[in-house]
Enzyme design. Structure first.
Site, short mmCIF file in Angstrom:
data_model
loop_
_atom_site.label_atom_id
_atom_site.label_comp_id
_atom_site.label_asym_id
_atom_site.label_seq_id
_atom_site.Cartn_x
_atom_site.Cartn_y
_atom_site.Cartn_z
N HIS A 171 3.20 -6.29 -8.74
CA HIS A 171 2.79 -5.13 -9.51
C HIS A 171 3.94 -4.66 -10.41
CE1 HIS A 171 0.50 -1.01 -9.44
NE2 HIS A 171 0.33 -1.66 -10.57
N THR A 195 0.82 -1.22 0.00
CA THR A 195 0.00 0.00 0.00
C THR A 195 0.85 1.27 0.00
OG1 THR A 195 -0.08 -0.09 2.41
CG2 THR A 195 -1.93 -1.08 1.21
N GLU A 254 -3.63 -6.20 -1.84
CA GLU A 254 -2.78 -5.15 -1.27
C GLU A 254 -2.28 -5.59 0.10
OE1 GLU A 254 -1.67 -2.16 -2.15
OE2 GLU A 254 -2.85 -1.61 -3.93
ZN LIG Z 1 0.78 -1.69 -6.55
#
Ligand SMILES: [Zn+2]
Length: 246
Positions: free
Chosen positions: A146, A41, A104
């Site tokens: 990510h 996060t 997340e």
């Molecule tokens: Zn991310």
């Protein structure tokens, strides 16, 4: 002894979703689920992250947030398209949000003091991810960071993320053990083509190499192609082609 995702469907570690705090930030999926994307996060305290992930003005979300204490909070139902990946690409897929479950992890990130991920958090992630991988038959090579799907913009969850622990449970590809000696790719260009075949967007070559290093050789992240990263990539592709991994 490695666990199989089947272990999570009865008899294995129990998946727990402790609470739900629905985000308005979702729409309909345009693709079936074939990926899982892991994030941090980069916000503290966790309330700040929860506020943002549920703020209609922010326009971002994920399916789950896991606190450092190991509390699993559902934000978007899995059948809907959450907004976590942004402009991304993986193995030919441009709409990563449509094809993935986004998780997340509550964490200060590189901005607020990068550190090891909390054990309780990873202990909660493993059964959740185990159930997701099993339910949607997600290829292990599609459990990604990510940074893997947006190498030009993102570095999360970063080089301290414990991929080894996920691999112990068969939830992502393990680090190849035996590496071919020598230089499997004669040129940087050949390496980049192989990196693209593995799944990465290679438009910005050094950033794509950095993302690969962050995931597979976190000891040295310099964006340079060297023999070790070449050997790792070669073995990953070989294992996938042989059906050892997918
Ligand atoms: Zn991310």
């Amino acid at each position: 002894m490695a666990f199989k995702p089947e272990d999570f469907m009865g008899g294995g570690p129990e998946e727990l979703v402790h609470s739900t705090r629905l985000s308005p930030n979702f729409n309909e999926r345009a693709l079936p689920i074939t990926m899982a994307v892991l994030h941090y996060t980069e916000m503290k305290p966790v309330e700040t992250a929860l506020d943002r992930l549920t703020d209609p003005e922010a326009g971002v979300s994920a399916h789950y947030l896991i606190t450092e204490e190991g509390e699993v909070i559902r934000l978007v139902p899995e059948e809907r398209r959450a907004w976590h990946a942004g402009k991304s690409f993986w193995r030919g897929i441009k709409d990563v949000n449509s094809a993935s479950v986004g998780i997340e992890l509550d964490h200060p990130g590189h901005e607020l003091g990068y550190r090891e991920f909390a054990k309780a958090q990873i202990d909660a992630l493993i059964p959740l991810l185990g159930r997701i991988v099993k339910q949607y038959d997600i290829p292990r090579a599609n459990v990604v960071a990510h940074s893997d799907v947006a190498p030009f913009r993102k570095i999360d969850p970063g080089e301290l993320f414990p991929w080894d622990r996920l691999a112990e449970y068969g939830l992502c590809l393990p680090k190849p053990e035996k590496l071919e000696l020598g230089d499997p790719f004669q040129t940087d260009g050949a390496f980049m083509l192989a990196l693209e075949r593995y799944g990465y967007d290679i438009t910005d070559a050094p950033k794509a190499v950095e993302a690969f290093q962050r995931r597979w050789r976190p000891e040295l992240i310099d964006g340079q192609v060297d023999q070790q990263v070449g050997a790792i990539l070669f073995q990953l592709l070989l294992d996938r082609d042989r059906g050892v991994a997918r």
